[in-house]
Scaffold this motif. Structure first.
Motif, PDB file in Angstrom:
ATOM      1  N   LEU A 310      21.587 -65.328  29.197  1.00 11.82           N
ATOM      2  CA  LEU A 310      20.145 -65.276  29.439  1.00 11.82           C
ATOM      3  C   LEU A 310      19.747 -63.809  29.569  1.00 11.82           C
ATOM      4  O   LEU A 310      20.291 -63.090  30.407  1.00 11.82           O
ATOM      5  CB  LEU A 310      19.778 -66.037  30.718  1.00 11.82           C
ATOM      6  CG  LEU A 310      18.335 -65.908  31.203  1.00 11.82           C
ATOM      7  CD1 LEU A 310      17.351 -66.480  30.186  1.00 11.82           C
ATOM      8  CD2 LEU A 310      18.161 -66.591  32.563  1.00 11.82           C
ATOM      9  N   ARG A 326      15.381 -60.373  20.521  1.00 12.38           N
ATOM     10  CA  ARG A 326      14.751 -61.496  19.814  1.00 12.38           C
ATOM     11  C   ARG A 326      15.619 -61.952  18.643  1.00 12.38           C
ATOM     12  O   ARG A 326      15.819 -63.152  18.423  1.00 12.38           O
ATOM     13  CB  ARG A 326      13.367 -61.083  19.297  1.00 12.38           C
ATOM     14  CG  ARG A 326      12.308 -60.923  20.359  1.00 12.38           C
ATOM     15  CD  ARG A 326      10.925 -60.828  19.734  1.00 12.38           C
ATOM     16  NE  ARG A 326       9.939 -60.394  20.711  1.00 12.38           N
ATOM     17  CZ  ARG A 326       9.566 -59.138  20.913  1.00 12.38           C
ATOM     18  NH1 ARG A 326      10.089 -58.178  20.157  1.00 12.38           N
ATOM     19  NH2 ARG A 326       8.672 -58.826  21.822  1.00 12.38           N
ATOM     20  N   ALA A 329      18.709 -63.782  19.901  1.00 11.93           N
ATOM     21  CA  ALA A 329      18.402 -65.148  20.339  1.00 11.93           C
ATOM     22  C   ALA A 329      18.131 -66.066  19.156  1.00 11.93           C
ATOM     23  O   ALA A 329      18.455 -67.262  19.194  1.00 11.93           O
ATOM     24  CB  ALA A 329      17.205 -65.130  21.289  1.00 11.93           C
ATOM     25  N   ASP A 333      22.989 -69.443  19.151  1.00 15.36           N
ATOM     26  CA  ASP A 333      22.560 -70.568  19.994  1.00 15.36           C
ATOM     27  C   ASP A 333      22.861 -70.338  21.470  1.00 15.36           C
ATOM     28  O   ASP A 333      22.255 -70.995  22.330  1.00 15.36           O
ATOM     29  CB  ASP A 333      23.255 -71.852  19.537  1.00 15.36           C
ATOM     30  CG  ASP A 333      22.785 -72.302  18.157  1.00 15.36           C
ATOM     31  OD1 ASP A 333      21.672 -71.910  17.758  1.00 15.36           O
ATOM     32  OD2 ASP A 333      23.536 -73.038  17.491  1.00 15.36           O
ATOM     33  N   THR A 336      19.482 -66.826  25.133  1.00 17.69           N
ATOM     34  CA  THR A 336      18.070 -67.086  25.433  1.00 17.69           C
ATOM     35  C   THR A 336      17.425 -65.766  25.865  1.00 17.69           C
ATOM     36  O   THR A 336      17.983 -65.054  26.704  1.00 17.69           O
ATOM     37  CB  THR A 336      17.929 -68.108  26.579  1.00 17.69           C
ATOM     38  OG1 THR A 336      18.571 -69.324  26.204  1.00 17.69           O
ATOM     39  CG2 THR A 336      16.464 -68.379  26.884  1.00 17.69           C
ATOM     40  N   ILE A 338      13.869 -63.964  27.317  1.00 15.08           N
ATOM     41  CA  ILE A 338      12.561 -64.150  27.950  1.00 15.08           C
ATOM     42  C   ILE A 338      11.974 -62.786  28.282  1.00 15.08           C
ATOM     43  O   ILE A 338      12.633 -61.978  28.951  1.00 15.08           O
ATOM     44  CB  ILE A 338      12.671 -64.994  29.241  1.00 15.08           C
ATOM     45  CG1 ILE A 338      13.197 -66.393  28.932  1.00 15.08           C
ATOM     46  CG2 ILE A 338      11.320 -65.067  29.953  1.00 15.08           C
ATOM     47  CD1 ILE A 338      13.454 -67.241  30.166  1.00 15.08           C
ATOM     48  N   PHE A 362      18.326 -71.795  33.897  1.00 14.81           N
ATOM     49  CA  PHE A 362      19.461 -71.495  33.001  1.00 14.81           C
ATOM     50  C   PHE A 362      20.733 -72.209  33.449  1.00 14.81           C
ATOM     51  O   PHE A 362      21.544 -72.643  32.629  1.00 14.81           O
ATOM     52  CB  PHE A 362      19.674 -69.978  32.984  1.00 14.81           C
ATOM     53  CG  PHE A 362      20.842 -69.503  32.178  1.00 14.81           C
ATOM     54  CD1 PHE A 362      20.851 -69.617  30.790  1.00 14.81           C
ATOM     55  CD2 PHE A 362      21.949 -68.922  32.798  1.00 14.81           C
ATOM     56  CE1 PHE A 362      21.919 -69.156  30.040  1.00 14.81           C
ATOM     57  CE2 PHE A 362      23.026 -68.461  32.044  1.00 14.81           C
ATOM     58  CZ  PHE A 362      23.018 -68.580  30.670  1.00 14.81           C
TER      59      PHE A 362
END
Length: 364
Positions: A310, A326, A329, A333, A336, A338, A362
């Motif tokens: 994450l 970006r 991600a 897979d 992640t 954010i 998460f």
């Protein structure tokens, strides 16, 4: 008579100066006494509240890469998954460190949170700052993961890194990734060479004096650690990318963290000094570690890791390119990404809330 008058005037002047010095000394002594008494009372209250609200809230001593290290373990229940916190800096355990017993109930509600002042700072200070290397801190991180695995068999173990701590999470995951349920990187650093370029581009758009712009150009052209440190300082003071100057009221939790170490039941006065030691002495201490961090590049390692990851980054943060995260991600897979709006590398109140919620989600 004139001579005697001059002597008397000098004596009177000395008496006044002496009175001022004495008054100042007494005032400072009283202030110190009040602060120490308030510290003792607050330390007891913080400790009692943390122990009351958590099934686990204790300091432990572990041997990590041959060195005795103190860690704080805290959680609402005994049976929770483990979340190991790695602070930033380098060597600044001011947000995520051993001095914050009871401070993050949003996380201790869901995890056994393990706080470690990385070797060389805070509660785990060493006078030989040049013996502190990135390789040994990574080895200690791996040993910390192994110790938690042995102490809490069958539990999921997560590594949380903030800023420089993200270098440790990624590096350690290359060795002990099989023992980890995931890593969480807040304000991730891909490389300080990336950060140098991003800082320069961000500062170019700021309104500056001729002399500031000249310092900017000269620091960028140096292309070394000292030049980057100057760019980092300028980003901190002239933009809201490091600290969110746009809204000071949005930083009350962060400001509380900077004060909170004074009331930590787990920090001596020496520990407090050592928590700020690297910041006080700047580039004159931990020079080997600082240079190693400056030369590190984590992009390839992040691309190769298979452990769930994450990545949390404030919009405009200069320590890693958002486009890289970006793309990572989108391609992998297990990743992640954010972005956190209206925050900075040092999180705002809303930033902390977003981070804590994202970490809990998460791990579900």
């Amino acid at each position: 008579m004139t001579c005697e008058k001059g002597v008397l005037q000098k004596m009177e002047k000395k008496r006044k100066i002496l009175k001022i010095v004495q008054f100042t000394a007494v005032a400072l002594a009283l202030l110190a006494t009040v602060l120490l008494i308030s510290r003792a009372i607050a330390m007891r209250a913080v400790y009692d509240r943390a122990v009351k609200n958590n099934a686990v809230s204790r300091l432990e001593t572990l041997e990590l890469d041959g060195e005795e290290q103190s860690v704080l373990v805290e959680g609402k229940r005994e049976d929770l998954p483990v979340l190991i916190m790695l602070h930033g800096g380098p060597q600044s355990p001011i947000i995520y460190g051993t001095g914050y017993r009871g401070d993050t109930p949003e996380l201790t509600e869901h995890f056994l949170v393990v706080y470690w002042d990385c070797w060389g700072c805070g509660k785990n200070f060493t006078d030989d700052t040049e013996s502190v290397t990135l390789e040994r801190q990574v080895a200690m991180t791996c040993d910390l993961v192994r110790a938690m695995k042995a102490q809490y068999p069958g539990r999921k173990i997560y590594l949380f890194g903030y800023s420089n701590g993200t270098i440790l999470t990624v590096s350690a995951a290359q060795t002990v990734g099989g023992d980890l349920a995931g890593i969480i990187n807040l304000g991730p650093i891909t490389s300080l060479k990336d950060a140098q370029e991003m800082a320069f581009q961000a500062l170019k758009t700021e309104d500056m004096s001729y002399w500031d712009r000249r310092v900017l150009e000269e620091s960028y052209e140096r292309n070394d650690l000292e030049g980057f440190s100057k760019l980092e300082e300028m980003v901190t003071l002239k933009t809201s990318r490091m600290f969110y100057w746009k809204d000071l009221s949005a930083n009350t939790r962060l400001m509380g963290y900077f004060v909170r170490v004074f009331y930590s039941p787990d920090f001596s006065l020496a520990d407090i000094y050592h928590a700020y030691y690297a910041s006080i002495f700047g580039g004159s201490r931990f020079t080997t570690l600082r240079q190693q961090i400056y030369e590190a590049d984590e992009k390839q390692a992040m691309e190769n890791l298979e452990v769930p990851m994450l990545i949390l980054q404030a919009e405009g943060d200069i320590y890693g390119p958002a486009d890289f995260f970006r793309h990572l991600a989108a391609q992998k897979d297990n990743v992640t990404f954010i972005q956190i709006p209206e925050s900075a590398h040092l999180p705002t109140n809303a930033g902390f809330e977003t981070v804590n919620c994202a970490v809990v989600d998460f791990a579900k």
